[in-house]
Design an enzyme around this catalytic site. Structure first.
Site, mmCIF file in Angstrom:
data_model
loop_
_atom_site.group_PDB
_atom_site.id
_atom_site.type_symbol
_atom_site.label_atom_id
_atom_site.label_comp_id
_atom_site.label_asym_id
_atom_site.label_seq_id
_atom_site.Cartn_x
_atom_site.Cartn_y
_atom_site.Cartn_z
ATOM 1 N N ASP A 94 -5.955 -13.491 9.441
ATOM 2 C CA ASP A 94 -4.776 -13.424 8.556
ATOM 3 C C ASP A 94 -3.631 -14.324 9.022
ATOM 4 O OD1 ASP A 94 -5.958 -11.609 6.805
ATOM 5 O OD2 ASP A 94 -5.063 -9.843 7.738
ATOM 6 N N HIS A 98 -11.084 -14.020 3.718
ATOM 7 C CA HIS A 98 -12.291 -13.273 3.358
ATOM 8 C C HIS A 98 -13.386 -14.210 2.855
ATOM 9 C CE1 HIS A 98 -9.706 -9.405 2.573
ATOM 10 N NE2 HIS A 98 -9.548 -9.910 3.772
ATOM 11 N N ASP A 132 -11.036 -11.474 10.757
ATOM 12 C CA ASP A 132 -9.984 -11.687 9.772
ATOM 13 C C ASP A 132 -8.660 -11.888 10.511
ATOM 14 O OD1 ASP A 132 -8.875 -11.643 7.258
ATOM 15 O OD2 ASP A 132 -8.955 -9.466 7.034
ATOM 16 N N ASP A 149 2.342 2.025 3.393
ATOM 17 C CA ASP A 149 3.261 1.050 4.027
ATOM 18 C C ASP A 149 4.699 1.496 3.823
ATOM 19 O OD1 ASP A 149 1.004 -0.579 4.251
ATOM 20 O OD2 ASP A 149 1.534 -1.799 2.498
ATOM 21 N N ASP A 151 -4.659 -13.898 -2.207
ATOM 22 C CA ASP A 151 -4.052 -13.496 -0.946
ATOM 23 C C ASP A 151 -4.022 -14.741 -0.071
ATOM 24 O OD1 ASP A 151 -3.455 -10.950 -1.646
ATOM 25 O OD2 ASP A 151 -4.563 -9.984 -0.027
ATOM 26 N N HIS A 194 0.891 -1.169 0.000
ATOM 27 C CA HIS A 194 0.000 0.000 0.000
ATOM 28 C C HIS A 194 0.929 1.218 0.000
ATOM 29 C CE1 HIS A 194 -2.411 -2.907 2.438
ATOM 30 N NE2 HIS A 194 -3.464 -2.350 1.882
ATOM 31 N N ASP A 240 -0.716 -12.405 2.610
ATOM 32 C CA ASP A 240 -1.378 -11.381 3.422
ATOM 33 C C ASP A 240 -1.620 -12.044 4.781
ATOM 34 O OD1 ASP A 240 -2.707 -9.278 4.452
ATOM 35 O OD2 ASP A 240 -4.195 -9.110 2.857
ATOM 36 N N GLU A 254 -8.920 -13.700 -1.285
ATOM 37 C CA GLU A 254 -8.220 -13.992 -0.026
ATOM 38 C C GLU A 254 -8.966 -15.105 0.705
ATOM 39 O OE1 GLU A 254 -6.800 -10.807 2.642
ATOM 40 O OE2 GLU A 254 -7.525 -12.056 4.289
#
Ligand code: XLS
Ligand code: CA
Ligand code: CA
Length: 440
Positions: A307, A269, A305, A102, A294, A99, A337, A266
């Site tokens: 991750d 998700h 989430d 980031d 992802d 991003h 991710d 992802e």
């Protein structure tokens, strides 16, 4: 050197007890005619690996990601680049995703942020040339800054909308500068908390307008990769418009964006949307829109989430089965991710996380290839629909049949024969035997 405890993570095989070695990921091993690393273009997510320190709603960070510099300085931004490229080189990861925010500390003034982004991407480009590491995709963070509290493309404020546009424009410039193959829209705050204060129709149209402008601008500066929508049903919002692949594909078609966009699916998700990871991949592939992945996993006992680094081999097997059947992903890859659990807070844990994730996908690839080579699952599916390959069935498929004709056919038969067993348990058993083979 930030990861001086390891020279290079190498493949040592399943019997290795070295925690700093791959057990299954053997980059050059040929699987179904091409090397593993080409089946699995892995990417490092800048945000989790180099930025996130493990803070949660109840406590601050546990991991030190200062890399020897004072956070929120350009020196720190550069130290992150150094650490990131050392990390990717040592693990043999060929891509990264980012991003905008980031990469550098965000200033109050967008002009200053953009100048910082120019400076850091010059530095990243040097590192890319030195190492051969590439950019998989870029994106703009349009969810952290307080101005996006009511959304970005779906905001009520035209001024905020302009700032979203400015960030997308810059992030596209940077993606092109770094040779990125994709550009992601994850609509983190593109949704609502309450319908009492929301004009859903207007918000969706405005998101589409913003995406259209992004496509026009991206193509005008030579971006020839894919735009991706990354569906997620909720979190942070109660409802997010890009709920799942089917919803997002419908949205893209409605607004004429389907030629430029694909899905970035992802795993976590998918499960939040009440689907399996495989379902989301299948729906995307069935619509010619399987773009990128992802790579992570959630925890079905937790409703958010998480991750996590993927460790569920059954899930990665089914994922790779879908990817192989779809013929791979042209501009996509497998972006981790994923983040270490909060108590896994050392530099060694960062490496262990990626070893786990890369090995789990490598094993999934091998097992998916075995399912395809075995052929029983695919043969069963082909046979299941065989009645549409001849006679009245073939006529239906060709589009020539009429409702009257089919009704006459049914009338002639009088009684309908059985459509045949679905054999689900038998197939599940086939998959288990391929997955686990003989045990000691
Ligand atoms: C958050 C998303 C985000 C996107 C990129 O849940 O996964 O990290 O991948 O904005
Ligand atoms: Ca993601
Ligand atoms: Ca996520």
């Amino acid at each position: 050197m930030y990861f001086d405890f390891v020279e290079k993570v190498v493949f040592e095989g399943a019997n290795s007890t070295n925690p700093l070695a791959f057990k299954y990921y053997d980059a050059d091993r040929i699987v179904l005619g091409k090397p593993m690393k080409e089946h699995l273009p892995f990417a490092m997510a800048w945000w989790h690996n180099l930025c996130a320190e493990g803070s949660d709603m109840f406590g601050r960070g546990t991991a030190d990601k200062s890399f020897g510099e004072t956070p929120a300085t350009m020196a720190h931004a550069k130290a992150k680049v150094d650490a990131g490229f050392e990390f990717m080189t040592k693990l043999g990861i060929e891509y990264f995703c980012f991003h905008d925010v980031d990469l550098v500390p965000e200033s109050e003034d967008i002009n200053e942020t953009n100048a910082r982004l120019d400076e850091i991407t010059d530095y990243i480009l040097e590192k890319m040339k030195e190492t051969g590491i590439k950019c998989l995709w870029g994106t703009a963070n349009m969810f952290s800054n307080p101005r996006f509290m009511n959304g970005a493309g779906s905001t009520n404020s035209a001024e905020v909308y302009c700032f979203a546009a400015a960030q997308i424009k810059k992030a596209l410039d940077l993606t092109v500068k770094l040779g990125g193959r994709g550009y992601v829209f994850w609509g983190g705050r593109e949704g609502y908390e309450s319908l009492l204060n929301t004009d859903v129709k207007f918000e969706e149209e405005n998101i589409a307008r913003l995406m259209k402008m992004a496509v026009n601008y991206g193509r005008s500066i030579g971006f020839d990769g894919d735009f991706f929508i990354e569906p997620k049903p909720k979190e942070p919002m109660k409802h997010q418009y890009d709920f799942d692949a089917a919803t997002s594909i419908g949205f893209l078609r409605k607004y004429g964006l389907d030629k430029d966009f694909k899905m970035n699916i992802e795993a976590n998700h998918a499960t939040l949307a009440g689907h399996s990871f495989q379902h989301e991949l299948r729906v995307s592939a069935a619509n010619g829109m399987l773009g990128s992945i992802d790579a992570n996993q959630g925890d079905l006992l937790l409703g958010w989430d998480t991750d996590e680094f993927p460790f569920n081999v059954y899930e990665t097997t089914m994922c790779m089965y879908e990817v192989l059947k779809a013929g791979g992903m042209k501009n996509g890859g497998f972006n981790f991710d994923a983040k270490n659990r909060r108590p896994s807070n050392t530099a060694e844990d960062m490496v262990y996380g990626f070893i786990l994730g890369m090995d789990t996908f490598a094993l999934g690839l091998l097992k998916a290839a075995a399912i395809i080579e075995d052929g029983r699952v695919d043969a069963f599916i082909a046979d299941r629909y065989a009645s549409f390959g001849e006679g009245i069935g073939a006529k239906i498929v060709s589009g020539e049949a009429t409702l009257e004709e089919l009704a006459a056919h049914a009338a002639e038969l009088g009684k309908c024969s059985t459509p045949g067993s679905g054999r689900q348990e038998m197939l599940q058993s086939v998959v288990n035997s391929i997955l686990f083979g003989e045990t000691k």
